[in-house]
Design an enzyme around this catalytic site. Structure first.
Site, mmCIF file in Angstrom:
data_model
loop_
_atom_site.group_PDB
_atom_site.id
_atom_site.type_symbol
_atom_site.label_atom_id
_atom_site.label_comp_id
_atom_site.label_asym_id
_atom_site.label_seq_id
_atom_site.Cartn_x
_atom_site.Cartn_y
_atom_site.Cartn_z
ATOM 1 N N HIS A 90 31.359 29.942 -10.069
ATOM 2 C CA HIS A 90 32.782 30.061 -9.764
ATOM 3 C C HIS A 90 33.118 29.231 -8.530
ATOM 4 O O HIS A 90 32.440 29.311 -7.516
ATOM 5 C CB HIS A 90 33.175 31.518 -9.532
ATOM 6 C CG HIS A 90 34.654 31.731 -9.697
ATOM 7 N ND1 HIS A 90 35.243 32.005 -10.907
ATOM 8 C CD2 HIS A 90 35.667 31.670 -8.816
ATOM 9 C CE1 HIS A 90 36.545 32.121 -10.755
ATOM 10 N NE2 HIS A 90 36.835 31.914 -9.495
ATOM 11 N N ASP A 140 43.275 41.764 -11.802
ATOM 12 C CA ASP A 140 43.211 40.427 -11.197
ATOM 13 C C ASP A 140 44.170 39.480 -11.904
ATOM 14 O O ASP A 140 44.827 38.654 -11.270
ATOM 15 C CB ASP A 140 41.792 39.852 -11.230
ATOM 16 C CG ASP A 140 41.760 38.460 -10.600
ATOM 17 O OD1 ASP A 140 42.219 38.345 -9.449
ATOM 18 O OD2 ASP A 140 41.341 37.497 -11.247
ATOM 19 N N ARG A 189 50.006 36.270 -6.554
ATOM 20 C CA ARG A 189 49.541 35.562 -5.353
ATOM 21 C C ARG A 189 49.872 34.080 -5.438
ATOM 22 O O ARG A 189 50.160 33.431 -4.436
ATOM 23 C CB ARG A 189 48.024 35.749 -5.170
ATOM 24 C CG ARG A 189 47.661 37.163 -4.715
ATOM 25 C CD ARG A 189 46.155 37.391 -4.764
ATOM 26 N NE ARG A 189 45.396 36.515 -3.923
ATOM 27 C CZ ARG A 189 44.229 35.953 -4.282
ATOM 28 N NH1 ARG A 189 43.687 36.204 -5.462
ATOM 29 N NH2 ARG A 189 43.591 35.163 -3.463
ATOM 30 N N LYS A 223 36.267 39.539 -11.711
ATOM 31 C CA LYS A 223 36.077 38.789 -12.966
ATOM 32 C C LYS A 223 34.606 38.565 -13.260
ATOM 33 O O LYS A 223 34.133 38.762 -14.370
ATOM 34 C CB LYS A 223 36.723 37.394 -12.858
ATOM 35 C CG LYS A 223 38.202 37.361 -12.906
ATOM 36 C CD LYS A 223 38.691 35.926 -13.015
ATOM 37 C CE LYS A 223 38.614 35.134 -11.731
ATOM 38 N NZ LYS A 223 39.726 35.279 -10.817
HETATM 39 N N1 URA Z 1 39.574 31.819 -7.486
HETATM 40 C C1 URA Z 1 39.842 33.074 -7.949
HETATM 41 O O1 URA Z 1 39.444 33.438 -9.050
HETATM 42 N N2 URA Z 1 40.530 33.885 -7.174
HETATM 43 C C2 URA Z 1 40.991 33.537 -5.960
HETATM 44 O O2 URA Z 1 41.605 34.358 -5.312
HETATM 45 C C3 URA Z 1 40.722 32.250 -5.476
HETATM 46 C C4 URA Z 1 40.002 31.388 -6.265
#
Ligand code: URA
Length: 440
Positions: A85, A164, A171, A190
């Protein structure tokens, strides 16, 4: 559903005053927001309070757990189920390269990726430039695909970390992104739910990243690794440079083309090097190779043998996209007009304000200003020069790819680029170090 033991207003007020929220308070808030009993504007206020007042490790853990528990959680046996990620950047397309490389080497990659966030682009938005590619599979299908093909790439679903999914979209448009606790909870909810047994983090730092300094990036890395360890997951984090785009293309279709070219062994050096390094860490964490150096060699072999490219083709086909895109880029939507930005004087490229580049792409339609905006996959930018390169007056530095009716926007982008984004130096400039450090 938790009982109505709390009320929304006092909890927002508590966080606004900088007091700590308890595990139960955070859990109640997140659950009720996911169940649509708390409005977007109330969640936005809470996010801003969390952002400004900060969250301690216990609150961060409670938020991560609440977001993780908002949906289903997959479990895969086998130490070779590994994901990566990135914390987000400009031109970051490495997932399209490293996931097929790792998969070709025997890693199972259950990738749940994000959409664009703030000035940064999103893997899910980019892959959707391939018409028909399904980024929302149900969990049964996700599991089936992973077991069968060893590689699956989707966005957040209503089943996996739905909190999320909702909070991420808020966000994105409320300037509440660059917070270590919020990023930790977002990424980890996630990654933990998708069932990976190991995670490689790419923590971006620089003008195009949410973490502007190496120190902040290190703190985010530690927060992600601590959370991974709490859940007994293997984890490695690389802190990598985001003071300029990764590769030369910024957009959607054009980033996919650059990714395919990289899988064909013809990609830009920075994108190739980082993708190989991240894939090698995945191969190493999976236990497929005993040392990182051997894993790196294996990653290189997966590219030179064409196996990684075949994996990407298989992924596109399996998820409903037209796999002929591998050979025929004209399948992708592409804006036809190009406005060139040339060097106003001789010199060396010293700096790009990299976050501005992402915001300029949004002006062109390649990103969202509100939650419901559609992405234009065909527009984008091409960098002909990067930091440290020598340029002569009149030489092209940057190309704007736009539609015929966007000439005025393109001219505005050109003037902003020259006035605010680009800094030239009369003296030589060092190329920034791509991989700054490793945390494990
Ligand atoms: N990637 C994500 O999945 N979430 C964030 O808050 C920032 C980058």
């Amino acid at each position: 559903m938790t009982k109505d033991i709390f009320q929304v207003y006092p909890l927002i007020d508590k966080k606004k005053k900088g007091q700590k929220l308890t595990h139960n308070e955070i859990k109640w808030f997140i659950q009720n927001y996911t169940d649509k009993k708390i409005e977007d504007y109330q969640m936005s206020a809470m996010l801003m309070a969390m952002f400004i007042k900060g969250m301690d490790p216990a609150e961060t853990a409670a938020l991560t757990d609440a977001m993780l528990e908002s949906g289903k959680q997959l479990k895969f046996s086998g130490s070779n189920v590994i994901d990566k990620h990135s914390t987000g950047g400009i031109g970051d397309k490495a997932s399209f390269i490293l996931a097929p490389i790792a998969s070709a080497a025997g890693v199972k990659v259950p990738m749940i990726a994000g959409r664009g966030l703030g000035h940064t682009g999103g893997t899910v938005d980019k892959i959707e430039a391939i018409k028909g590619f399904k980024t929302s599979l149900d969990l049964a299908e996700f599991e089936k695909r992973l077991n069968k093909d060893g590689l699956v790439l989707i966005g957040q679903t209503p089943e996996i970390a739905p909190a999320d999914r909702l909070i991420y979209a808020l966000r994105d448009v409320t300037a509440t992104i660059d917070s270590i606790p919020l990023i930790t909870a977002s990424i980890m909810s996630k990654k933990l739910a998708e069932g990976a047994n190991g995670i490689v983090f790419d923590i971006k730092t620089g003008t195009g990243a949410f973490m502007r300094t190496t120190k902040d990036a290190r703190n985010l890395g530690k927060s992600l690794i601590t959370t991974s360890k709490r859940f007994k997951k293997k984890a490695v984090a690389l802190i990598t440079d985001m003071n300029q785009p990764l590769g030369n293309s910024v957009g959607h279709s054009n980033e996919l083309i650059e990714s395919i070219e990289t899988l064909k062994g013809r990609g830009p050096k920075d994108l190739t090097d980082l993708s190989l390094a991240l894939a090698a860490h995945m191969i190493h964490l999976a236990g497929i190779e005993k040392t990182y150096d051997k894993a790196f060699k294996k990653a290189q072999l997966m590219v030179s043998s064409g196996k990684a490219l075949d994996e990407f083709k298989k992924l596109i086909k399996a998820q409903g996209g037209n796999e002929n895109v591998i050979e025929d880029y004209s399948i992708l939507p592409m804006a036809k007009d190009v406005t060139l930005v040339t060097a106003p004087k001789n010199g060396f490229i010293k700096m790009f304000k990299n976050d501005q580049i992402g915001l300029l792409l949004i002006d062109l339609g390649g990103g969202r200003k509100t939650k419901s905006d559609m992405i234009d996959h065909g527009v984008g930018f091409e960098f002909k020069k990067k930091i440290g390169d020598k340029v002569k007056k009149g030489e092209t530095i940057f190309e704007i790819h736009h539609h015929a009716n966007q000439k005025e926007i393109a001219e505005n982008i050109k003037s902003t680029f020259l006035k605010e984004v680009l800094t030239l130096s009369a003296t030589k400039v060092k190329t920034p170090k791509l991989i700054i450090e490793k945390i494990s």
